[in-house]
Design an enzyme around this catalytic site. Sequence first.
Site, short mmCIF file in Angstrom:
data_model
loop_
_atom_site.label_atom_id
_atom_site.label_comp_id
_atom_site.label_asym_id
_atom_site.label_seq_id
_atom_site.Cartn_x
_atom_site.Cartn_y
_atom_site.Cartn_z
N SER A 69 7.63 10.10 4.59
CA SER A 69 6.63 10.51 5.58
C SER A 69 5.52 11.23 4.85
O SER A 69 5.38 12.45 4.93
CB SER A 69 7.27 11.41 6.65
OG SER A 69 6.32 11.78 7.61
N CYS B 168 -0.54 3.11 12.29
CA CYS B 168 -0.80 4.55 12.35
C CYS B 168 -1.07 4.99 13.79
O CYS B 168 -1.54 4.20 14.61
CB CYS B 168 -1.96 4.94 11.44
SG CYS B 168 -3.46 3.99 11.68
N LYS C 128 -1.70 -5.25 9.45
CA LYS C 128 -0.36 -4.83 9.04
C LYS C 128 0.42 -4.40 10.28
O LYS C 128 0.15 -3.37 10.88
CB LYS C 128 -0.44 -3.69 8.03
CG LYS C 128 0.91 -3.32 7.42
CD LYS C 128 0.73 -2.39 6.23
CE LYS C 128 2.06 -2.14 5.53
NZ LYS C 128 1.91 -1.32 4.32
N GLY D 253 2.25 10.73 5.21
CA GLY D 253 1.18 11.14 6.11
C GLY D 253 -0.20 10.66 5.71
O GLY D 253 -1.21 11.31 6.02
N GLY E 65 7.18 -2.80 -2.64
CA GLY E 65 6.94 -1.37 -2.53
C GLY E 65 7.97 -0.52 -3.24
O GLY E 65 7.83 -0.18 -4.42
N SER F 174 -3.49 3.46 1.27
CA SER F 174 -4.40 3.45 2.42
C SER F 174 -5.44 4.55 2.31
O SER F 174 -5.14 5.69 1.91
CB SER F 174 -3.62 3.63 3.72
OG SER F 174 -2.84 2.51 4.01
N SER G 165 0.83 -1.20 0.00
CA SER G 165 0.00 0.00 0.00
C SER G 165 0.87 1.25 0.00
O SER G 165 1.85 1.35 0.74
CB SER G 165 -0.91 0.01 1.22
OG SER G 165 -1.67 1.20 1.26
N GLY H 265 13.01 -0.21 1.47
CA GLY H 265 14.03 -0.53 0.49
C GLY H 265 14.91 -1.69 0.93
O GLY H 265 14.74 -2.26 2.02
#
Length: 304
Positions: free
Chosen positions: A70, A130, A165, A72, A265, A46, A23, A217
Amino acid sequence: MKTPKLEVDIGGLLLRNPIMPASGAFGPEMDRAFDFNQLGAIVPKSITMEERPGNKTPRVCETTAGMINSIGIQSKGVKHFMKCIIPYYAQFNPPLISSLSASSIDEFAELAEIIAESEAVRALELNISCPNLKGNGLAFGMDADLTYTLVKKVRSVTDKPIISKLTPNVTSIQEIAIAAEEAGSNSLNVANTLLAMAIDPETRRPKIGNVMGGLSGPAVKPVIVRLIYQVAQVAKIPIIGCGGVVNGEDAIEMILAGATAVQVGTASFIEPTAMVNIIAEIEKYMERHQIESIERLRGQVIID
């Protein structure tokens, strides 16, 4: 030998192969690079209940063998998701997994109930990494009791498969995994990004506007492989490995550690066709080693 069998089951959801996007690292514009129907599943960015602008810039910086981001959870909100995003992805064959992010347990449940109404959405991935705005910013997934309560609440409003997750930023990920499983999660995503920070020596300022962000990564892969192995020792439900996969060998490594499926990702930012390349490399590995079914690889790391 026959064509290798790549089908996997992630807790009630059958995938044609084990590869899917992480995601936040996948979008409609990638359909110009490859056919989405080649994927095991589709996981969009998300979604949140309301529209969110995201964090201040800069949001991304490169690091040795990886990147810190980041973003957010920038989002156009659930109404836009239901009206525009779901219909677009529904045209493809792979099952659609919706990733959810919320600031409270009740909001998670409300969001899950809304999205689960769509027949096109086959499973829900709960981004419990989160922050909990009612818990002094502590991520839900950093506390076993909060994790249990959150997953249990979502389980009460939908019978669709739930993927929890998990965050790697904990002392014992096994404790969190057990809580999520006992609360009704059908599978576990191991794991989200590692909390990190980078500073520009010339300006003496953080390279990320939000000061800290998530490291992803190749640099994180050995940590994720370790976490998968640890979770596999205690969890009875399937694991989706996520973190640092750039080729088929990386994916096989996670499967040997105990993963059933693998998310990709950061690699897709570098090479948009990374996921389909990884699928092809997995097939070649299986043919080379005369392995008929990928299920025969899961958890088969040899430890003397």
